[in-house]
Design a protein around this motif. Structure first.
Motif, PDB file in Angstrom:
ATOM      1  N   GLN A   1      -8.240   1.135 -10.599  1.00  0.00           N
ATOM      2  CA  GLN A   1      -8.674   1.326 -11.936  1.00  0.00           C
ATOM      3  C   GLN A   1      -9.845   2.294 -12.018  1.00  0.00           C
ATOM      4  N   GLY A   2     -10.708   2.332 -11.196  1.00  0.00           N
ATOM      5  CA  GLY A   2     -11.955   3.172 -11.711  1.00  0.00           C
ATOM      6  C   GLY A   2     -11.216   4.750 -11.027  1.00  0.00           C
ATOM      7  N   ALA A   3     -10.379   4.735 -10.042  1.00  0.00           N
ATOM      8  CA  ALA A   3      -9.836   6.137  -9.752  1.00  0.00           C
ATOM      9  C   ALA A   3      -9.017   6.703 -10.939  1.00  0.00           C
ATOM     10  N   VAL A   4      -8.291   5.868 -11.541  1.00  0.00           N
ATOM     11  CA  VAL A   4      -7.507   6.312 -12.495  1.00  0.00           C
ATOM     12  C   VAL A   4      -8.448   6.957 -13.913  1.00  0.00           C
ATOM     13  N   GLN A   5      -9.661   6.173 -14.169  1.00  0.00           N
ATOM     14  CA  GLN A   5     -10.569   6.729 -15.140  1.00  0.00           C
ATOM     15  C   GLN A   5     -11.098   7.875 -14.654  1.00  0.00           C
ATOM     16  N   ALA A   6     -11.393   7.931 -13.239  1.00  0.00           N
ATOM     17  CA  ALA A   6     -12.236   9.291 -12.885  1.00  0.00           C
ATOM     18  C   ALA A   6     -11.050  10.594 -13.074  1.00  0.00           C
ATOM     19  N   ILE A   7     -10.105  10.427 -12.805  1.00  0.00           N
ATOM     20  CA  ILE A   7      -8.972  11.288 -12.929  1.00  0.00           C
ATOM     21  C   ILE A   7      -8.579  11.735 -14.281  1.00  0.00           C
ATOM     22  N   GLU A   8      -8.495  10.840 -15.083  1.00  0.00           N
ATOM     23  CA  GLU A   8      -8.441  11.004 -16.508  1.00  0.00           C
ATOM     24  C   GLU A   8      -9.521  11.938 -17.063  1.00  0.00           C
ATOM     25  N   SER A   9     -10.669  11.422 -16.668  1.00  0.00           N
ATOM     26  CA  SER A   9     -12.140  12.031 -17.131  1.00  0.00           C
ATOM     27  C   SER A   9     -12.241  13.346 -16.798  1.00  0.00           C
ATOM     28  N   ALA A  10     -11.862  13.626 -15.532  1.00  0.00           N
ATOM     29  CA  ALA A  10     -11.706  15.016 -14.901  1.00  0.00           C
ATOM     30  C   ALA A  10     -10.739  15.766 -15.660  1.00  0.00           C
ATOM     31  N   GLY A  11      -9.858  15.362 -16.457  1.00  0.00           N
ATOM     32  CA  GLY A  11      -8.877  16.117 -17.284  1.00  0.00           C
ATOM     33  C   GLY A  11      -7.703  16.597 -16.226  1.00  0.00           C
ATOM     34  N   SER A  12      -7.562  15.697 -15.072  1.00  0.00           N
ATOM     35  CA  SER A  12      -6.423  15.952 -14.325  1.00  0.00           C
ATOM     36  C   SER A  12      -5.313  14.955 -14.441  1.00  0.00           C
ATOM     37  N   ALA A  13      -3.973  15.579 -14.124  1.00  0.00           N
ATOM     38  CA  ALA A  13      -2.909  14.485 -14.362  1.00  0.00           C
ATOM     39  C   ALA A  13      -2.899  13.461 -13.118  1.00  0.00           C
ATOM     40  N   LEU A  14      -2.681  12.053 -13.652  1.00  0.00           N
ATOM     41  CA  LEU A  14      -2.380  11.145 -12.610  1.00  0.00           C
ATOM     42  C   LEU A  14      -1.318  11.314 -11.583  1.00  0.00           C
ATOM     43  N   SER A  15      -0.246  12.083 -11.983  1.00  0.00           N
ATOM     44  CA  SER A  15       0.902  12.343 -11.062  1.00  0.00           C
ATOM     45  C   SER A  15       0.561  13.402 -10.079  1.00  0.00           C
ATOM     46  N   ASP A  16      -0.737  13.897 -10.004  1.00  0.00           N
ATOM     47  CA  ASP A  16      -1.226  14.795  -9.101  1.00  0.00           C
ATOM     48  C   ASP A  16      -1.720  14.187  -7.662  1.00  0.00           C
ATOM     49  N   TYR A  17      -1.767  12.610  -7.872  1.00  0.00           N
ATOM     50  CA  TYR A  17      -2.213  11.874  -6.798  1.00  0.00           C
ATOM     51  C   TYR A  17      -1.394  10.776  -6.463  1.00  0.00           C
ATOM     52  N   LEU A  18      -1.042  10.655  -5.209  1.00  0.00           N
ATOM     53  CA  LEU A  18      -0.456   9.189  -4.789  1.00  0.00           C
ATOM     54  C   LEU A  18      -1.518   8.181  -4.982  1.00  0.00           C
ATOM     55  N   MET A  19      -1.247   6.931  -5.145  1.00  0.00           N
ATOM     56  CA  MET A  19      -2.107   5.770  -5.183  1.00  0.00           C
ATOM     57  C   MET A  19      -1.521   4.537  -4.494  1.00  0.00           C
ATOM     58  N   VAL A  20      -2.269   3.850  -3.507  1.00  0.00           N
ATOM     59  CA  VAL A  20      -1.586   2.739  -2.954  1.00  0.00           C
ATOM     60  C   VAL A  20      -2.924   1.716  -2.801  1.00  0.00           C
ATOM     61  N   GLY A  21      -2.511   0.480  -3.268  1.00  0.00           N
ATOM     62  CA  GLY A  21      -3.912  -0.590  -3.488  1.00  0.00           C
ATOM     63  C   GLY A  21      -3.301  -1.796  -2.865  1.00  0.00           C
ATOM     64  N   TYR A  22      -4.384  -2.793  -2.869  1.00  0.00           N
ATOM     65  CA  TYR A  22      -4.100  -4.087  -2.809  1.00  0.00           C
ATOM     66  C   TYR A  22      -4.869  -5.054  -3.790  1.00  0.00           C
ATOM     67  N   GLY A  23      -4.114  -6.069  -3.809  1.00  0.00           N
ATOM     68  CA  GLY A  23      -4.660  -7.112  -4.765  1.00  0.00           C
ATOM     69  C   GLY A  23      -3.582  -7.774  -5.629  1.00  0.00           C
ATOM     70  N   GLY A  24      -2.562  -7.336  -6.083  1.00  0.00           N
ATOM     71  CA  GLY A  24      -1.409  -7.767  -6.520  1.00  0.00           C
ATOM     72  C   GLY A  24      -1.763  -8.134  -8.101  1.00  0.00           C
ATOM     73  N   SER A  25      -2.721  -7.700  -8.789  1.00  0.00           N
ATOM     74  CA  SER A  25      -3.101  -8.026  -9.859  1.00  0.00           C
ATOM     75  C   SER A  25      -1.907  -7.801 -11.191  1.00  0.00           C
ATOM     76  N   VAL A  26      -2.043  -8.139 -12.289  1.00  0.00           N
ATOM     77  CA  VAL A  26      -1.169  -7.740 -13.297  1.00  0.00           C
ATOM     78  C   VAL A  26      -1.322  -6.285 -13.679  1.00  0.00           C
ATOM     79  N   TRP A  27      -2.244  -5.828 -13.649  1.00  0.00           N
ATOM     80  CA  TRP A  27      -2.600  -4.187 -13.635  1.00  0.00           C
ATOM     81  C   TRP A  27      -1.875  -3.590 -12.830  1.00  0.00           C
ATOM     82  N   SER A  28      -1.891  -3.882 -11.482  1.00  0.00           N
ATOM     83  CA  SER A  28      -1.370  -3.247 -10.486  1.00  0.00           C
ATOM     84  C   SER A  28       0.218  -3.415 -10.410  1.00  0.00           C
ATOM     85  N   GLN A  29       0.773  -4.484 -10.812  1.00  0.00           N
ATOM     86  CA  GLN A  29       2.146  -4.891 -10.826  1.00  0.00           C
ATOM     87  C   GLN A  29       2.567  -3.710 -11.910  1.00  0.00           C
ATOM     88  N   GLU A  30       1.948  -3.729 -12.916  1.00  0.00           N
ATOM     89  CA  GLU A  30       2.614  -2.973 -14.325  1.00  0.00           C
ATOM     90  C   GLU A  30       2.614  -1.413 -13.508  1.00  0.00           C
TER      91      GLU A  30
END
Length: 347
Positions: free
Chosen positions: A253-282
Motif C-alpha cells: 500500500q505504501g509502495a503504491v502511494q510512493a509510486i503515484e506521488s512520484a508521478g510514475s505509472a504503477l504498471s512500470d513495477y511488478l509487485m508481489v506481497g503477502y498478507g492476503g488482505s481484502v486490499w491485496s486480493q482486489e
C-alpha cells in the motif's frame, strides 16, 4: 488432556485454606460456586480468558480479536485483552500479571517474539492456566508449525519460512514472465531484526539464489503504509532501475502511494506481497499485484478460541491445528484464482 486445576480452584487455595478444608467447602457450596476439574465445567459458568495480543492497533489483528470475542461470547467466556504493542518484554510482563492475578482460567498468546515468551508461558501452564498459542511461533524454530512448548492446549500458527519460500517463488515467477535478467528487486522487511523477519528473509533469499532475481535495495515498513511510502520513495530515488517490489500488504500500500506521488505509472513495477488482505486480493484480481501469499488472522482467531473452549469445557486438547489446510493454490493468490479467496482483513 490436561489435568491441571483451573484458576478458580487455585484462588480458593491461595487464601490459605488447606486441601481438606477446600474439599469440605466444595461439598457445601452451590453448584455455581463449586470448583470443578478441567473438562467438567458447566456451560452456564462464566470463565475468564486473557488474550495477549501482538498489537491491538493493527488491521491484521482486528478480525482475529473479533473472532476470539465472538466464539467466547457464544460459550459464556469473558475475554480480557492485553496489548503487547509490538514489544516482547511488555508481553512477558503482561503474562506475569495474568499469572499473579489468579483470575484467569485460560490465556491465548500471540507472541511478538516467541523465544522471549517460552519461560513465562511455561510458568502460566505450571500455574494451571490453560494456554492456546495462535498466529506467531512460540519457540525458537521458525521453520515448523509444530508445538515447541509442552503443555499447550493448542497451537494455531503460520510458519514464517513457508511464507518466505512462497513469496520468493512468486517473485521468481513474476520476473520470468517479463524475461527480466537481471530482475532488480526492492525488498521491504516489516521488522528487519525480528526473528520472524529473519526467518522469512532467509527462506526468500534461498529460493531466489541462482535466479535472475537480485535484491538491490531494502527498507522497513513496521507494518505501516506511511512508513513504507517513505521507504519506497527513498529507494526509487536512489535506484531508478527497480523492477519489482516485494513486501507485506501494508508495504505494498505504501509502495503504491510512493509510486503515484512520484508521478510514475504503477504498471512500470511488478509487485508481489503477502498478507492476503481484502486490499491485496482486489489488487491481484485486477492485475496490479502479480501474486500474494495468504494469511488468515480471522481463521486463526476462531480456531484458537474454539480450541480454548474445547480445553476448558471438555478437557480436550487439540494440539497442532493447521489454519491453512485445504486452501486453493497452496494459499497463493494469483489473478487466475483470486475469486476463490476471501480476504480476512482490510489490509
Amino acid at each position: 488432556m490436561r489435568n491441571a486445576q483451573p484458576a478458580r480452584f487455585r484462588r480458593l487455595l491461595s487464601v490459605g485454606i488447606t486441601a481438606v478444608a477446600a474439599l469440605a467447602l466444595a461439598a457445601c457450596a452451590s453448584a455455581e460456586l463449586a470448583p470443578v476439574a478441567d473438562g467438567d465445567v458447566p456451560a452456564e459458568e462464566t470463565l475468564q480468558v486473557a488474550f495477549i495480543s501482538f498489537a491491538v492497533a493493527n488491521t491484521y489483528d482486528e478480525p482475529m480479536l473479533a473472532e476470539i470475542e465472538r466464539v467466547a461470547a457464544e460459550n459464556n467466556i469473558e475475554i480480557t485483552v492485553f496489548d503487547g504493542n509490538l514489544d516482547p518484554n511488555l508481553q512477558v510482563t503482561l503474562i506475569q500479571d495474568v499469572i499473579a492475578s489468579g483470575q484467569y482460567d485460560g490465556m491465548i498468546t500471540q507472541p511478538v517474539f516467541g523465544p522471549a515468551l517460552v519461560d513465562v508461558v511455561q510458568q502460566a501452564i505450571d500455574a494451571g492456566i490453560t494456554v492456546v498459542n495462535i498466529d506467531q511461533i512460540l519457540g525458537d524454530d521458525f521453520t515448523t508449525g509444530e508445538t515447541q512448548l509442552e503443555g499447550l492446549a493448542a497451537n494455531v500458527v503460520f510458519v514464517p519460512s513457508d511464507l518466505g519460500t512462497k513469496l520468493g517463488e512468486q517473485v521468481v515467477d513474476a520476473c520470468a514472465t517479463q524475461d527480466l535478467d537481471p530482475c532488480n528487486v526492492a525488498f521491504l522487511h516489516d521488522v528487519k531484526a525480528s526473528a520472524i523477519g529473519i526467518a522469512l528473509y532467509d527462506a526468500f533469499t534461498a529460493v531466489i539464489e541462482g535466479s535472475p532475481v537480485t535484491i538491490v535495495a531494502e527498507g522497513e515498513t513496521f507494518y505501516n503504509p506511511a512508513a513504507a511510502q517513505t521507504a519506497v520513495s527513498d529507494i526509487l530515488t536512489a535506484n531508478p532501475d527497480i523492477d519489482l517490489i516485494a513486501t507485506s500488504d501494508q508495504g505494498l500500500q505504501g509502495a503504491v502511494q510512493a509510486i503515484e506521488s512520484a508521478g510514475s505509472a504503477l504498471s512500470d513495477y511488478l509487485m508481489v506481497g503477502y498478507g492476503g488482505s481484502v486490499w491485496s486480493q482486489e489488487r491481484v484480481s485486477e492485475g496490479l499485484v502479480y501474486a500474494n501469499v495468504l494469511q488468515v488472522p480471522a481463521t486463526e482467531g476462531r480456531l484458537g478460541m474454539e480450541a480454548m473452549v474445547d480445553a476448558l469445557r471438555n478437557g480436550v486438547d487439540q494440539g497442532d491445528v493447521d489454519p491453512f489446510a485445504d486452501l486453493p493454490g497452496g494459499g497463493v493468490i494469483t489473478q487466475e484464482n483470486a475469486d476463490e479467496f476471501t480476504g480476512e482483513w482490510a489490509g
